[in-house]
Design an enzyme around this catalytic site. Structure first.
Site, mmCIF file in Angstrom:
data_model
loop_
_atom_site.group_PDB
_atom_site.id
_atom_site.type_symbol
_atom_site.label_atom_id
_atom_site.label_comp_id
_atom_site.label_asym_id
_atom_site.label_seq_id
_atom_site.Cartn_x
_atom_site.Cartn_y
_atom_site.Cartn_z
ATOM 1 N N ASP A 28 -7.204 1.102 5.118
ATOM 2 C CA ASP A 28 -5.854 1.465 5.537
ATOM 3 C C ASP A 28 -4.851 0.907 4.539
ATOM 4 O OD1 ASP A 28 -4.537 2.734 8.112
ATOM 5 O OD2 ASP A 28 -3.215 1.147 7.411
ATOM 6 N N ARG A 59 -10.508 10.143 14.132
ATOM 7 C CA ARG A 59 -10.830 10.320 15.556
ATOM 8 C C ARG A 59 -11.156 11.743 15.977
ATOM 9 N NH1 ARG A 59 -5.614 7.183 17.143
ATOM 10 N NH2 ARG A 59 -5.184 8.240 15.184
ATOM 11 N N TYR A 82 6.808 -0.700 6.843
ATOM 12 C CA TYR A 82 6.046 -1.302 7.953
ATOM 13 C C TYR A 82 6.223 -2.817 7.974
ATOM 14 C CZ TYR A 82 3.338 2.824 9.302
ATOM 15 O OH TYR A 82 2.958 4.043 9.782
HETATM 16 O O1 CP3 Z 1 -8.310 9.452 4.821
HETATM 17 C C1 CP3 Z 1 -9.262 8.762 5.255
HETATM 18 O O2 CP3 Z 1 -10.199 9.225 5.926
HETATM 19 C C2 CP3 Z 1 -9.327 7.309 4.827
HETATM 20 C C3 CP3 Z 1 -8.746 6.384 5.669
HETATM 21 C C4 CP3 Z 1 -7.249 6.215 5.900
HETATM 22 C C5 CP3 Z 1 -6.759 5.675 7.109
HETATM 23 N N1 CP3 Z 1 -5.419 5.459 6.967
HETATM 24 C C6 CP3 Z 1 -7.579 5.382 8.288
HETATM 25 C C7 CP3 Z 1 -6.940 5.204 9.603
HETATM 26 C C8 CP3 Z 1 -6.158 6.396 5.041
HETATM 27 C C9 CP3 Z 1 -6.113 6.999 3.648
HETATM 28 C C10 CP3 Z 1 -5.011 5.894 5.729
HETATM 29 C C11 CP3 Z 1 -3.663 5.851 5.134
HETATM 30 C C12 CP3 Z 1 -2.513 5.476 5.962
HETATM 31 N N2 CP3 Z 1 -2.455 4.536 6.965
HETATM 32 C C13 CP3 Z 1 -1.209 5.994 5.772
HETATM 33 C C14 CP3 Z 1 -0.800 6.978 4.706
HETATM 34 C C15 CP3 Z 1 -1.246 8.341 4.989
HETATM 35 C C16 CP3 Z 1 -0.495 9.058 6.059
HETATM 36 O O3 CP3 Z 1 -1.163 9.535 6.973
HETATM 37 O O4 CP3 Z 1 0.726 9.160 5.936
HETATM 38 C C17 CP3 Z 1 -0.368 5.388 6.737
HETATM 39 C C18 CP3 Z 1 1.108 5.651 6.928
HETATM 40 C C19 CP3 Z 1 -1.174 4.456 7.475
HETATM 41 C C20 CP3 Z 1 -0.727 3.523 8.533
HETATM 42 C C21 CP3 Z 1 -1.451 3.766 9.801
HETATM 43 N N3 CP3 Z 1 -2.784 3.468 10.027
HETATM 44 C C22 CP3 Z 1 -0.937 4.340 10.992
HETATM 45 C C23 CP3 Z 1 0.488 4.835 11.169
HETATM 46 C C24 CP3 Z 1 -1.976 4.346 11.922
HETATM 47 C C25 CP3 Z 1 -1.887 4.735 13.369
HETATM 48 C C26 CP3 Z 1 -1.665 6.173 13.544
HETATM 49 C C27 CP3 Z 1 -2.905 6.808 14.071
HETATM 50 O O5 CP3 Z 1 -3.311 7.839 13.500
HETATM 51 O O6 CP3 Z 1 -3.417 6.272 15.057
HETATM 52 C C28 CP3 Z 1 -3.136 3.835 11.287
HETATM 53 C C29 CP3 Z 1 -4.479 3.711 11.880
HETATM 54 C C30 CP3 Z 1 -5.587 4.459 11.222
HETATM 55 N N4 CP3 Z 1 -5.829 4.448 9.883
HETATM 56 C C31 CP3 Z 1 -6.579 5.255 11.863
HETATM 57 C C32 CP3 Z 1 -7.440 5.708 10.857
HETATM 58 C C33 CP3 Z 1 -8.665 6.553 11.015
HETATM 59 C C34 CP3 Z 1 -6.690 5.500 13.356
HETATM 60 C C35 CP3 Z 1 -6.966 4.221 14.081
HETATM 61 C C36 CP3 Z 1 -8.161 4.208 15.006
HETATM 62 O O7 CP3 Z 1 -9.256 4.693 14.677
HETATM 63 O O8 CP3 Z 1 -8.002 3.627 16.072
#
Ligand code: CP3
Length: 344
Positions: free
Chosen positions: A77, A31, A153
């Site tokens: 994700d 984002r 989760y």
């Molecule tokens: O790195 C990248 O660009 C690739 C994509 C990627 C996403 N999530 C996209 C995403 C990767 C590698 C992840 C991993 C992920 N997802 C983890 C492990 C890495 C870390 O950061 O600890 C975890 C714990 C998750 C679970 C998850 N997904 C959460 C807690 C959230 C919400 C938090 C937030 O940032 O809003 C997501 C959603 C998510 N995954 C988004 C993205 C770009 C944001 C959602 C959106 O665009 O509305």
């Protein structure tokens, strides 16, 4: 006979020092980029974005076009695994993921025992497309969550402070916890093997919640499950490289001394000047600028970058953040960080 790789990231994963350090950043598609927010709007829901190969390919490429990172990470994700196993998973705007909690054997019995890989076909198609569309010097990374992080989760149904519900479950109902972890080990290993077959050149395993585990639970819930995944992956696809990201300072050494993984990603709490010299100089590392130093910019960011560069010079190291980039990060700071790493 295996050929020596030419891509910078793959050379580092083979234990070779490369200078300037190759760079990518965790959560690099996200984002903080206006073009991501635009595509995300078009997709409707977050999961639709993950499961529409044309759009997932587009957002994966956005940070590569803008910054020319040395690695591209598949857009998806970690929670697609519980989703594919049959758990209800939703991403609620400004609240994060919501799942129907799995707390009993009965909830658990509704989930698939073996991962139905075909449910993840869109993910493999995204990798296949990226293999064609990425610049030839860019390494394509796949990923998945580590079993403990994903299980936390699945049990709580959402993100929780210190993963208390899952930790309590591990103490109160060890048999249930072990069954859940075992299922995630098998599903995640199959998923990573299929990612390699679809074009991923290396994978990263995210143990984002490793720092919440006490010593009594660590080997059982984190180290041994990840060991099984890495061994399973390498038994099936010997060329596959694995980067292990485990939050929690001391944990990195547990993995490094057990030789689990080709590279270890440091979170931002570790001092690379202290940690790197304790590892053999052929062991690859990755990290670890504080994502908040990147938001702040200026001197804190520059000093943080310079400290990593100085500590990692002459070693096989990939420049990265110590955790994912945050939505409020100014793009100008990302540009300045990349320039400083590449002009060093
Ligand atoms: O790195 C990248 O660009 C690739 C994509 C990627 C996403 N999530 C996209 C995403 C990767 C590698 C992840 C991993 C992920 N997802 C983890 C492990 C890495 C870390 O950061 O600890 C975890 C714990 C998750 C679970 C998850 N997904 C959460 C807690 C959230 C919400 C938090 C937030 O940032 O809003 C997501 C959603 C998510 N995954 C988004 C993205 C770009 C944001 C959602 C959106 O665009 O509305």
């Amino acid at each position: 006979m295996s050929e020596r790789p030419t891509k910078a990231i793959l050379r580092v994963l083979n234990g070779e020092p490369v200078w300037p350090l190759p760079i990518w950043i965790m959560r690099q598609a996200g984002r903080y980029l206006p073009e991501y927010r635009e595509t995300r709007k078009q997709a409707g829901s977050f999961l639709d974005l993950c499961y529409t190969p044309r759009l997932a390919e587009e957002v994966t490429l956005q940070p590569i076009r803008r910054f020319g990172f040395d690695a591209s990470i598949l857009f998806s994700d970690i929670l697609v695994i519980p989703h594919a196993l049959g758990q209800d998973v939703r991403f609620v705007e400004n609240e994060g993921p919501k799942l129907d909690p799995v707390t009993s054997e009965k909830d658990f019995s509704r989930l698939a025992d073996e991962l139905p890989l075909e449910r993840l076909d869109p993910v493999f198609e995204t990798l296949d497309r990226l293999k064609q569309s990425l610049p030839q010097e860019t390494t394509l990374l796949g990923f998945c969550g580590a079993p403990w992080t994903v299980a936390s989760y699945m049990i709580a149904g959402k993100g929780t402070p210190d993963q208390a519900p899952a930790r309590l479950t591990a103490y109160r109902d060890p048999a249930f916890m072990d069954t859940l972890i075992d299922r995630l080990v098998r599903a995640s290993t199959a998923y990573l093997i299929r990612q390699i077959d679809a074009g991923a050149e290396a994978v990263q395993i995210f143990e984002s919640f490793g720092s919440a585990l006490p010593p009594a639970l660590f080997d059982r819930l984190s180290l041994n499950p990840i060991r099984r995944m890495v061994e399973g992956l390498k038994a099936a696809r010997p060329q596959a490289k694995a980067i292990v990201f485990v939050r929690g300072g001391a944990n990195l050494h547990r993995f490094a001394s057990a030789g689990i993984g080709d590279a270890f990603a440091l979170d931002w709490t570790l001092d690379p000047a202290v940690v790197l010299p304790t590892l053999p100089n052929t062991v690859a590392t990755q990290g670890n600028l504080d994502p908040l130093a990147l938001i702040a910019g200026g001197a804190p960011m520059e000093q943080g970058i310079d400290h990593i560069l100085k500590s990692a010079r002459g070693r096989p190291h990939i420049f990265n953040l110590g955790h994912g980039i945050l939505p409020e990060t100014p793009i100008a700071h990302v540009e300045q960080m990349i320039a400083r790493v590449r002009e060093a």
